[in-house]
Enzyme design. Structure first.
Site, PDB file in Angstrom:
ATOM      1  N   ALA A 104      53.916   6.723  58.806  1.00  0.00           N
ATOM      2  CA  ALA A 104      52.591   6.613  58.188  1.00  0.00           C
ATOM      3  C   ALA A 104      52.101   7.950  57.647  1.00  0.00           C
ATOM      4  CB  ALA A 104      51.589   6.050  59.196  1.00  0.00           C
ATOM      5  N   GLY A 125      54.526   7.210  53.210  1.00  0.00           N
ATOM      6  CA  GLY A 125      54.385   5.867  53.764  1.00  0.00           C
ATOM      7  C   GLY A 125      53.030   5.246  53.500  1.00  0.00           C
ATOM      8  N   ARG A 153      71.076  22.946  56.571  1.00  0.00           N
ATOM      9  CA  ARG A 153      71.250  21.548  56.182  1.00  0.00           C
ATOM     10  C   ARG A 153      71.678  20.717  57.390  1.00  0.00           C
ATOM     11  NH1 ARG A 153      76.408  19.571  52.965  1.00  0.00           N
ATOM     12  NH2 ARG A 153      77.150  20.348  54.953  1.00  0.00           N
ATOM     13  N   ASN A 203      66.874  14.452  61.513  1.00  0.00           N
ATOM     14  CA  ASN A 203      66.532  13.193  60.857  1.00  0.00           C
ATOM     15  C   ASN A 203      67.502  12.063  61.190  1.00  0.00           C
ATOM     16  OD1 ASN A 203      64.171  14.118  59.861  1.00  0.00           O
ATOM     17  ND2 ASN A 203      64.906  14.542  57.795  1.00  0.00           N
ATOM     18  N   ASN A 244      65.164  12.251  54.073  1.00  0.00           N
ATOM     19  CA  ASN A 244      66.230  13.167  53.630  1.00  0.00           C
ATOM     20  C   ASN A 244      67.088  13.687  54.790  1.00  0.00           C
ATOM     21  OD1 ASN A 244      65.898  13.285  50.775  1.00  0.00           O
ATOM     22  ND2 ASN A 244      63.985  14.384  51.092  1.00  0.00           N
ATOM     23  N   HIS A 254      70.918  12.992  45.822  1.00  0.00           N
ATOM     24  CA  HIS A 254      69.520  13.415  45.698  1.00  0.00           C
ATOM     25  C   HIS A 254      69.428  14.874  46.143  1.00  0.00           C
ATOM     26  CE1 HIS A 254      65.247  13.139  45.459  1.00  0.00           C
ATOM     27  NE2 HIS A 254      65.045  13.250  46.763  1.00  0.00           N
TER      28      HIS A 254
END
Length: 309
Positions: free
Chosen positions: A10, A14, A88, A95, A120, A175
Site C-alpha cells: 500500500a 500500490g 544488486r 526483495n 524490482n 527493466h
C-alpha cells in the site's frame, strides 16, 4: 459479480494504482500491507473519494491475506527500494524474501488469478513469482515495458512537438540500463520517427529513457516514481479484465522466442483475459538482436544470483 483486484503493498505505487482502478470501476479492490492501519486508512480515504469522483466499487484495506481470496488479479508492488551502497545482490535478497512471502500467501487463495509483478529487480522477481506460485507462464507477468515505453513516447513527443497520443513505440529487454528501445519500430501517426527527429537526438532520447527511473529518483531525493508506474500497471489490469487483446511490452516467460529460454524478459505480447496470450516475435536486425542478447545476459545474471541464494 465484479472482478476482484488485490494489490499487495500500500505504498505510493500500490495506493495510486488502487485509485485509478477504482476510478475506472475495473472491479473491487483489496489493498494489503504489513503495516497496521496503512491499508485500512488509505482504503477508507479512497472509498470516500467515490461520491465526489463518481465511482462505486468496494475497497478493502487489510493486513490479512484471507481478504484476497478469489482474486481475479494479484498485483505485487511491495518491495524495498535500492538504497545507496546497496549491491544488486543485496536488493535481490531483500526483495526475494518479500516476494516469496507475498506470493506464498496470496497465490493459494486465488488459484485462478493472474499475477502482475511490479517490484524490482522486475524480471527476476517475476521469475521468482512463477516459481513460488506454480502458476502457468501466461498467468505471471511483469510490468516494466509499458512504463519504459511511456517514458520513451513522452520524450519523443516533447522533442517532436506533437501530441503524445500520436506516438506509437515498442521497447524490449530487461527493466534497467540494458533495456532496448526500438526506433525502427517507432512512428508518429504511422510516419517513421526519423522523419521528425535526427538520429543524434533519437540516440539521446533512447539514453534518457534507459535512465528514466533514476532521473526521477535523483529529482525526488527520497522515493521514486509512482504516477507512471501505477498507470502502466492499471493499463495491464484493464487489458486483462476487459479482454482487450492489447499489444504491450511486458516481462514474459520465454521458451525459445528470440533464442532465449528459462527467462523473464521484456517482449511485445498480446494481453487479454488469458493473461499473456501470445508473445510476438519482431523481425529484429543484427544490431537490435545484439542489444537484446546483451540485455538478456544482464537479466540471466540476476536470475542466476537469485538461484544461488
Amino acid at each position: 459479480m465484479r472482478p476482484k483486484i488485490s494489490i499487495i503493498g500500500a505504498g505510493f505505487v500500490g495506493s495510486t494504482a488502487a485509485h485509478w482502478i477504482a476510478s475506472k470501476e475495473l472491479g473491487d479492490v483489496v489493498l494489503v500491507d504489513i503495516i497496521e492501519g496503512v491499508p485500512q486508512g488509505k482504503g477508507l480515504d479512497l472509498l470516500q473519494a467515490g461520491p465526489i469522483e463518481g465511482f462505486d466499487v468496494k475497497i478493502t484495506g487489510t493486513n490479512d491475506y484471507s481478504a484476497t481470496a478469489g482474486s481475479d488479479i494479484i498485483v505485487v508492488t511491495s518491495g524495498a527500494p535500492r538504497k545507496p551502497g546497496m549491491s544488486r545482490e543485496d536488493l535481490i535478497r531483500v526483495n526475494a524474501d518479500i516476494t516469496r512471502d507475498c506470493i506464498s500467501k496470496a497465490a493459494p487463495l486465488s488459484p485462478n488469478a493472474i499475477i502482475i509483478m511490479v517490484n524490482n529487480p522486475l524480471d527476476t522477481m517475476t521469475y521468482l513469482a512463477k516459481q513460488v506460485s506454480g502458476f502457468p507462464k501466461n498467468r505471471v507477468v511483469g510490468q516494466a515495458g509499458v512504463l519504459d515505453t511511456a517514458r520513451y513516447r513522452t520524450f519523443i513527443a516533447m522533442e517532436a512537438g506533437v501530441s503524445v497520443e500520436d506516438i506509437q513505440a515498442m521497447l524490449m529487454g530487461g527493466h534497467g540500463d540494458e533495456m532496448v528501445p526500438l526506433p525502427r519500430f517507432t512512428t508518429i501517426s504511422g510516419i517513421p520517427v526519423t522523419e521528425f527527429i535526427s538520429k543524434e537526438r533519437l540516440d539521446a532520447i533512447v539514453d534518457r529513457t534507459r535512465k528514466g527511473g533514476g532521473e526521477i529518483v535523483n529529482l525526488l531525493k527520497t522515493g521514486s516514481a509512482y504516477y507512471a508506474p501505477s498507470a502502466a500497471t492499471v493499463q495491464m489490469v484493464e487489458a486483462i479484465l476487459r479482454d482487450k487483446k492489447r499489444v504491450l511490452p511486458c516481462s514474459c516467460y520465454l521458451e525459445g522466442e528470440y533464442g532465449l529460454n528459462d527467462i523473464y524478459f521484456g517482449v511485445p505480447c498480446v494481453l487479454g483475459a488469458g493473461g499473456v496470450e501470445r508473445v510476438l516475435e519482431l523481425p529484429l536486425n543484427d544490431e537490435e538482436m545484439a542489444l537484446v542478447k546483451k540485455s538478456a545476459e544482464a537479466v540471466s545474471s540476476s536470475i542466476a544470483a537469485l538461484k544461488a541464494m
